[in-house]
Design an enzyme around this catalytic site. Structure first.
Site, PDB file in Angstrom:
ATOM      1  N   SER A   1      39.603  34.995  32.138  1.00 39.29           N
ATOM      2  CA  SER A   1      39.777  34.116  33.301  1.00 39.29           C
ATOM      3  C   SER A   1      38.507  33.473  33.826  1.00 39.29           C
ATOM      4  O   SER A   1      38.545  32.728  34.798  1.00 39.29           O
ATOM      5  CB  SER A   1      40.437  34.911  34.436  1.00 39.29           C
ATOM      6  OG  SER A   1      39.666  36.058  34.708  1.00 39.29           O
TER       7      SER A   1
ATOM      8  N   THR B   1      39.444  34.846  38.728  1.00 41.37           N
ATOM      9  CA  THR B   1      38.202  34.266  39.214  1.00 41.37           C
ATOM     10  C   THR B   1      37.246  35.333  39.737  1.00 41.37           C
ATOM     11  O   THR B   1      37.672  36.259  40.416  1.00 41.37           O
ATOM     12  CB  THR B   1      38.549  33.348  40.408  1.00 41.37           C
ATOM     13  OG1 THR B   1      39.440  32.363  39.953  1.00 41.37           O
ATOM     14  CG2 THR B   1      37.321  32.729  41.026  1.00 41.37           C
TER      15      THR B   1
ATOM     16  N   THR C   1      35.283  30.227  37.527  1.00 43.32           N
ATOM     17  CA  THR C   1      36.585  30.520  36.919  1.00 43.32           C
ATOM     18  C   THR C   1      36.907  29.542  35.783  1.00 43.32           C
ATOM     19  O   THR C   1      36.365  28.434  35.741  1.00 43.32           O
ATOM     20  CB  THR C   1      37.695  30.391  37.990  1.00 43.32           C
ATOM     21  OG1 THR C   1      38.923  30.901  37.482  1.00 43.32           O
ATOM     22  CG2 THR C   1      37.916  28.952  38.423  1.00 43.32           C
TER      23      THR C   1
ATOM     24  N   ARG D   1      43.473  19.603  35.748  1.00 39.42           N
ATOM     25  CA  ARG D   1      43.708  20.310  37.013  1.00 39.42           C
ATOM     26  C   ARG D   1      42.415  21.016  37.475  1.00 39.42           C
ATOM     27  O   ARG D   1      41.709  21.649  36.706  1.00 39.42           O
ATOM     28  CB  ARG D   1      44.819  21.335  36.822  1.00 39.42           C
ATOM     29  CG  ARG D   1      45.165  22.145  38.062  1.00 39.42           C
ATOM     30  CD  ARG D   1      44.463  23.495  38.086  1.00 39.42           C
ATOM     31  NE  ARG D   1      44.914  24.336  39.191  1.00 39.42           N
ATOM     32  CZ  ARG D   1      44.370  25.502  39.506  1.00 39.42           C
ATOM     33  NH1 ARG D   1      43.358  25.964  38.802  1.00 39.42           N
ATOM     34  NH2 ARG D   1      44.813  26.204  40.511  1.00 39.42           N
TER      35      ARG D   1
ATOM     36  N   THR E   1      40.598  34.186  45.624  1.00 40.12           N
ATOM     37  CA  THR E   1      41.092  34.223  44.254  1.00 40.12           C
ATOM     38  C   THR E   1      42.616  34.107  44.307  1.00 40.12           C
ATOM     39  O   THR E   1      43.225  34.369  45.342  1.00 40.12           O
ATOM     40  CB  THR E   1      40.656  35.531  43.551  1.00 40.12           C
ATOM     41  OG1 THR E   1      41.134  35.526  42.203  1.00 40.12           O
ATOM     42  CG2 THR E   1      41.184  36.756  44.270  1.00 40.12           C
ATOM     43  N   GLY E   2      43.198  33.683  43.194  1.00 39.28           N
ATOM     44  CA  GLY E   2      44.641  33.506  43.177  1.00 39.28           C
ATOM     45  C   GLY E   2      45.002  32.037  43.070  1.00 39.28           C
ATOM     46  O   GLY E   2      44.219  31.234  42.563  1.00 39.28           O
TER      47      GLY E   2
END
Ligand code: ASP
Length: 332
Positions: free
Chosen positions: A89, A192, A210, A220, A243-244
């Site tokens: 990631s 991340t 990330t 994106r 993060t997420g």
């Protein structure tokens, strides 16, 4: 007639909390007694998101523990994760977008509100260091795509294919699967890396890097390189990172929101919880919408909160070197 007032003033910038007690005798007379309660500051200190934070913190600590500054520490720390080919990631070995391209987002911010960022950067192993160069060597804050790549090359960074055979195999498997239409987020217990550090001088810096949402649309960009979303520092108050699902973080200016909530007197835990609550309130569909926030204040107090269970962070200071789980709102 007597009157009693209690005033609680946060004076975090002075390195302690000042509690002022005001008791008045009559309406025309005010007797003010002040008592100063000094809370010890935990510093130096470094915290970072997910399990990969342990190794990253170790590298950051080599700098912080020897009297180095927080900016150098947060750059050196996350470079470890960027170079870890086993991590799917961040940086090298990160899962690609749906075209099979590894595209990287990163940003860095120091105690003077100086910041730099790169987004949609390809073929460069250390986007965090390119972000730092943007901050230090240009009048700009963010470079993207080809422009960011050309800038990196001009600064001596080397071209490197970041798509490892293992990550490519996973991508090919995904391409042939039912899941094809659904980009995947946060499916492993590491994503991340966001890192926040306070040095011996009490200055706070942060970094965030990330490869983003696995199998995302080509082009994106998530929250991680967006100052105020994936990362925000205000040295008078503290710092936060996220993060997420980046889209959800951007919608509430996540990390800036956490810092502003701490400015209003909330603890890092409370501030992160309130930002998570806001995300929950603003989204109708919460399926798979994981977001986690991590924050530190000027006392070296740390907190975090996430939408779903499972978010953790690594902390290192003179007394601590461990993973910590955060509170959350929902089970998966
Ligand atoms: N926040 C990152 C992004 O949206 C991904 C993650 O942390 O899981 O790109």
């Amino acid at each position: 007639m007597s009157r009693r007032k209690f005033i609680k003033t946060s004076a975090l910038g002075l390195g302690g909390i000042l509690l002022a007690k005001c008791a008045s005798g009559t309406d025309n007379e005010t007797i003010i007694e002040e008592e100063k309660k000094v809370i010890p500051i935990t510093k130096p200190i470094v915290v970072s998101t997910w399990n990969h934070g342990m190794d990253a913190n170790k590298a950051a600590w080599e700098i912080l523990g020897n009297g180095g500054n927080a900016l150098d520490a947060v750059e050196a720390g996350v470079r470890v994760t960027e170079s870890d080919a086993d991590n799917r990631s961040v940086g090298l070995g990160g899962l690609p977008d749906r075209e099979g391209k590894v595209t990287l987002d990163a940003c860095i911010m120091n105690h003077e509100n100086e910041c730099g960022a790169v987004a949609f950067l390809q073929d460069i192993e250390h986007p965090i260091s390119v972000a730092r160069k943007v901050m230090e060597d240009t009048p700009h804050i963010m470079l993207v795509g080809e422009g960011a790549y050309d800038f990196a090359i001009s600064k001596g960074f080397e071209h490197k294919n970041l798509l490892t055979p293992e990550a490519e195999a996973e991508w090919r498997k995904w391409k042939d699967s039912e899941d094809q239409k659904k980009p995947r987020i946060n499916s492993e217990n590491h994503d991340t890396i966001g890192m926040l550090a306070m040095d011996e001088a009490g200055n706070i810096s942060g970094s965030c890097t990330t490869s983003g949402w696995a199998y995302k649309l080509h082009g994106r960009v998530g929250d991680s390189p967006i100052i105020g979303a994936g990362l925000f520092i205000d040295n008078e108050i503290g710092g936060a990172c996220a993060t997420g699902m980046g889209e959800a973080v951007i919608r509430i200016a996540g990390s800036a929101t956490v810092v502003e909530l701490m400015r209003q007197g909330k603890t890092p835990n409370e501030a992160c919880k309130e930002a998570v609550d806001r995300i929950i309130k603003k989204h109708k569909n919460l399926k798979d919408l994981q977001v986690g926030f991590l924050a530190i204040n000027k006392n070296g107090e740390v907190g975090g909160h996430s939408v779903y269970a499972g978010f953790n962070y690594a902390q290192k200071d003179n007394n601590t070197d461990q993973m910590k789980d955060v509170a959350y709102e929902m089970e998966w």
